[in-house]
Scaffold this motif. Structure first.
Motif, PDB file in Angstrom:
ATOM      1  N   UNK A 280      -9.189   7.821   4.930  1.00 18.86           N
ATOM      2  CA  UNK A 280      -9.533   7.337   3.625  1.00 18.86           C
ATOM      3  C   UNK A 280      -8.005   7.780   2.869  1.00 18.86           C
ATOM      4  N   UNK A 281      -7.447   8.804   3.097  1.00 22.34           N
ATOM      5  CA  UNK A 281      -6.359   8.905   2.292  1.00 22.34           C
ATOM      6  C   UNK A 281      -5.126   8.248   2.749  1.00 22.34           C
ATOM      7  N   UNK A 282      -5.093   8.014   4.034  1.00 21.49           N
ATOM      8  CA  UNK A 282      -3.836   6.927   4.702  1.00 21.49           C
ATOM      9  C   UNK A 282      -4.228   5.732   4.149  1.00 21.49           C
ATOM     10  N   UNK A 283      -5.351   5.110   4.427  1.00 18.36           N
ATOM     11  CA  UNK A 283      -5.496   3.640   4.091  1.00 18.36           C
ATOM     12  C   UNK A 283      -5.521   3.602   2.539  1.00 18.36           C
ATOM     13  N   UNK A 284      -5.891   4.289   1.810  1.00 16.77           N
ATOM     14  CA  UNK A 284      -5.898   4.320   0.029  1.00 16.77           C
ATOM     15  C   UNK A 284      -4.113   4.041  -0.078  1.00 16.77           C
ATOM     16  N   UNK A 285      -3.419   4.887   0.524  1.00 21.09           N
ATOM     17  CA  UNK A 285      -1.987   4.954   0.400  1.00 21.09           C
ATOM     18  C   UNK A 285      -1.488   3.744   0.866  1.00 21.09           C
TER      19      UNK A 285
END
Ligand SMILES: Cc1cc2nc3c(=O)[nH]c(=O)nc-3n(C[C@H](O)[C@H](O)[C@H](O)COP(=O)(O)OP(=O)(O)OC[C@H]3O[C@@H](n4cnc5c(N)ncnc54)[C@H](O)[C@@H]3O)c2cc1C
Length: 377
Positions: A280-285
């Protein structure tokens, strides 16, 4: 007119907002709930997730530094402890609230307590209706978790074999009792649900206890959960919460010409463990960076570029976690025996959450050894 509207302020939405805010985009982040809010979760934050944060994780948020695992199958158990950290446990309401504050530091606009109800995509912009208002932006990131239906307009609707169901509860306990029962180990029960497991995770003053498995097979998750609780000595009356977990890797559309899906909305969850915060964190970035690139270069293929970024960063992990889950759940007895009898297998297995190894390297190690084990059962 905003550059970017983001629906959902979980790890995906807040990470996207922070990334876009840092790049100077005019961003509106909207969540249906007021923060801090409850989120059903085991609260295990992997080393991978921690590595994706662009700021240190405060000690005060980390409840336990996990260095071991107790793996159970039927009546048997294996305990293993390492001299390195596998992950940390934390409480999602606190962690997610902290991520939201980190996004706000960059100057993004935030509205909470307002549900995004609909969006319309035009050639020049996107219209987003939330509460009784209409907002306009050049792009929209849908980061509203696994249960919102708006994402289906981009990726289509998943069948029951493409998502898992979980039931979770938090059980208060004295820290001393938690220490005696688990210390800094996660307890994982295989054989409880197909393509899933049961868990007991130690936190500060409580256990997170839950079960999860593929929706097609876990037909009565509440009943299975009550059984699991009873077998593990939890005989009180607990508030049980159900939730969906998507899986299956990057095989469905994750963006259109102006709308990008991230986190659970895009189906970015490890099929073997159910871990999703890291992705979630990486795809948001990644989604925010792709939008910034598109604003610079109008000819950029937004969907293709976003998909490429996500595949590069974690495509293999999602793909091989599904293969690993299929292997394990096809031969659970063999899998458990290997874990119980081969220290090197369990060591390799624990390297994955600690980011010292990958599912791909684990499967490559496992494949030539499997026939011998299958024959020995
Ligand atoms: C029982 C369970 C246990 C889990 N345990 C772990 C674990 O231990 N470790 C791990 O890494 N992962 C775990 N996961 C997975 C993890 O919780 C998710 O992958 C992660 O939360 C995904 O983040 P997200 O930001 O995509 O979505 P979410 O965290 O679900 O956030 C979505 C946000 O969108 C908001 N929202 C929803 N609809 C709308 C709308 N229409 N308008 C505006 N806002 C909206 C919600 O209020 C929410 O704040 C677990 C999941 C479950 C269900």
């Amino acid at each position: 007119m905003f550059d970017l509207i983001i629906a959902g302020a979980g790890p995906a939405g807040s990470s996207a907002a922070r990334e876009a805010g840092k790049m100077g985009l005019d961003v509106l982040l909207i969540d249906k709930d007021r923060f801090p809010r409850y989120k059903p979760c085991g609260g295990g934050l992997s080393e991978r997730a921690i590595s994706y944060l662009d700021f240190p994780l405060p000690e005060s948020i980390c409840e336990r530094k996990i260095t071991g695992a107790r793996i159970r199958f039927g009546d048997r158990a294996i305990d293993r402890h390492k001299d390195y950290r596998l992950n940390v446990t934390l409480t999602r309401s606190i962690f997610d609230n902290f991520l939201l504050r980190k996004a706000q530091e960059t100057g993004v606009h935030v509205i909470t307590g307002q549900k995004v109800l609909d969006f319309r995509e035009y050639s020049e912009n996107v219209e987003v209706s939330a509460g009784n208002k209409i907002y306009r932006s050049k792009h929209l990131i849908l980061a509203a978790g696994s249960q919102n239906k708006l994402k289906d307009r981009v990726m289509g609707r998943d069948g029951k074999d493409r998502y898992g169901v979980c039931v979770v509860t938090e059980i208060p306990a004295e820290n001393e009792a938690i220490e005696t029962r688990l210390g800094n180990a996660l307890e994982i029960h295989f054989g409880v649900a197909r393509m899933g497991y049961g868990w007991i995770f130690p936190h500060e003053g409580y256990y997170s206890v839950g079960i999860g498995g593929v929706a097609k097979d876990l037909t009565n998750p509440r009943r299975s959960m009550i059984e699991f609780l009873r077998k593990n000595g939890f005989t009180g009356s607990y508030k049980l919460r159900g939730h969906m977990i998507p899986f299956g890797g990057i095989t469905r559309p994750i963006a259109s010409s102006r709308v990008l899906l991230s986190g659970d909305s895009a189906g970015f969850v490890d099929s073997f463990t159910g871990e999703g915060i890291a992705y979630a964190i990486k795809s948001g970035q990644n989604a925010a960076q792709t939008v910034a690139d598109k604003l610079e270069d109008g000819d950029l293929d937004l969907a293709g570029s976003y998909q490429q970024r996500c595949k590069r960063d974690f495509g293999d992990d999602l793909k091989y976690s599904l293969i690993m889950a299929k292997i394990m759940h096809s031969w659970p007895e063999m899998f458990f025996r290997m874990l119980a009898t081969r220290d090197d297998f369990l060591d390799k297995f624990l390297e994955v959450p600690a980011m010292k190894g990958t599912y791909k390297s684990l499967i490559r190690w496992l494949m030539p050894r499997m026939p011998g084990y299958l024959l020995s059962i």
